[in-house]
Write an enzyme that holds these catalytic residues in place. Structure first.
Site, short mmCIF file in Angstrom:
data_model
loop_
_atom_site.label_atom_id
_atom_site.label_comp_id
_atom_site.label_asym_id
_atom_site.label_seq_id
_atom_site.Cartn_x
_atom_site.Cartn_y
_atom_site.Cartn_z
N PRO A 89 72.51 52.44 16.23
CA PRO A 89 71.23 52.06 15.43
C PRO A 89 70.41 50.92 15.90
O PRO A 89 69.54 50.42 15.32
CB PRO A 89 72.09 51.63 14.03
CG PRO A 89 73.62 51.84 14.25
CD PRO A 89 73.63 52.49 15.76
N ARG A 154 62.46 71.27 22.94
CA ARG A 154 61.50 72.25 22.61
C ARG A 154 60.02 71.95 23.04
O ARG A 154 59.29 72.62 23.05
CB ARG A 154 61.33 72.36 21.16
CG ARG A 154 61.00 71.14 20.29
CD ARG A 154 60.96 70.94 18.88
NE ARG A 154 60.35 72.08 18.24
CZ ARG A 154 59.00 72.03 18.15
NH1 ARG A 154 58.30 70.88 18.58
NH2 ARG A 154 58.29 72.94 17.54
N ASP A 169 51.90 70.65 15.91
CA ASP A 169 53.01 70.09 15.25
C ASP A 169 52.33 68.73 14.70
O ASP A 169 51.49 67.98 15.22
CB ASP A 169 54.14 69.71 16.01
CG ASP A 169 55.13 70.97 16.33
OD1 ASP A 169 54.84 72.14 15.83
OD2 ASP A 169 55.93 70.78 17.12
CL1 6GU Z 1 71.79 56.56 17.40
N1 6GU Z 1 73.79 55.93 15.77
C1 6GU Z 1 74.43 55.64 14.62
N2 6GU Z 1 75.71 55.63 14.75
N3 6GU Z 1 73.82 55.60 13.57
C2 6GU Z 1 72.48 55.66 13.58
C3 6GU Z 1 71.74 56.27 14.73
C4 6GU Z 1 72.63 56.31 15.79
N4 6GU Z 1 70.49 56.18 14.54
C5 6GU Z 1 70.08 56.07 13.35
N5 6GU Z 1 71.49 55.57 12.73
#
Ligand code: 6GU
Length: 234
Positions: A89, A154, A169
């Site tokens: 994250p 894709r 898209d």
């Molecule tokens: Cl890549 N990992 C985690 N654990 N939570 C996330 C994420 C990744 N991307 C958004 N939330």
């Protein structure tokens, strides 16, 4: 393209990789996706891959040893060097431009973790870039890796047939980075709602202009954040 995925839960990837475009792209030799279980590289008999954080605090942290050993094993499976991507994250937010950029690589190596995160020496030592799929916290990087892999694969030449071409898209260049125009199919009238006359006119020039305008209006209304981000032209 070759995609390696280092994960504690290789089984989580099996179903998404077994349907539709991702399945066909693998069968057609457009992408080769290889899963490797990080736990197979644990050093002790308990197959331990995580430990308590130095300095205290909640949860567990992915240890560097098993990931480095796993990475060094995986790296040698192909002569291509590859780009190393940690799913976390804390990463840069993934978007269509990033998907396009990654789709041009010959090899991608994704590392998805669990627990409170990765020991910092994993990012530094492997020279990894970090990707997040949005501002919310998932239980692990697996779903995020699948999202990124789907978006990248894709875009590979030949992965998507003419019937669902990614050219127009949302977020694509032809949509000026904004939202796609509204789509209709049969029947011409459904529960009193009619397909716009212009789409039945056969005038391709007018249809293209109508679609451009509609895409712009929807972007203004629903995703104004896309308008002045250097993406959609107004
Ligand atoms: Cl890549 N990992 C985690 N654990 N939570 C996330 C994420 C990744 N991307 C958004 N939330």
């Amino acid at each position: 393209m070759r995609i390696d995925i280092l994960t504690l839960f290789p089984e989580m990837f099996e179903s998404p990789l077994s349907y539709s475009i991702l399945k066909r792209a693998q069968q057609g030799g457009i992408v080769d996706i290889v899963l490797t279980n990080i736990r197979d590289f644990a050093a002790d008999k308990y197959r331990k891959v995580d430990d308590k954080p130095y300095g205290g605090g909640p949860g567990m942290v992915m240890m560097p040893g098993p990931i480095f050993d796993c990475f060094e094993h995986v790296e040698k499976l192909s002569a291509e060097k590859g780009r190393v991507i940690l799913l976390t994250p804390q990463g840069q937010k993934f978007n269509q431009a990033k998907a396009v950029e990654l789709s041009k690589e010959k090899r991608l190596i994704f590392i998805s973790g669990r627990y409170e995160g990765f020991d910092e020496r994993i990012r530094i030592g492997l020279g990894a870039e970090q990707i997040s799929i949005g501002d919310y916290v998932l239980s692990g990087g697996e779903l995020a890796a699948m999202v990124a892999i789907d978006a990248v694969v894709r875009l590979l030449p030949g992965a998507v047939g003419d019937e669902d071409c990614p050219k127009d898209d949302s977020f694509s260049e032809s949509a000026d980075g904004g939202l796609e125009y509204p789509q209709y199919t049969r029947p011409e009238v459904f529960r009193g709602m009619k397909v716009p006359d212009i789409l039945l006119s056969g005038d391709h020039g007018k249809i293209a202009e109508w679609r451009r305008q509609q895409g712009l209006e929807r972007t203004k209304k629903w995703r104004p954040d896309l308008l002045n981000s250097g993406k959609k032209e107004i």
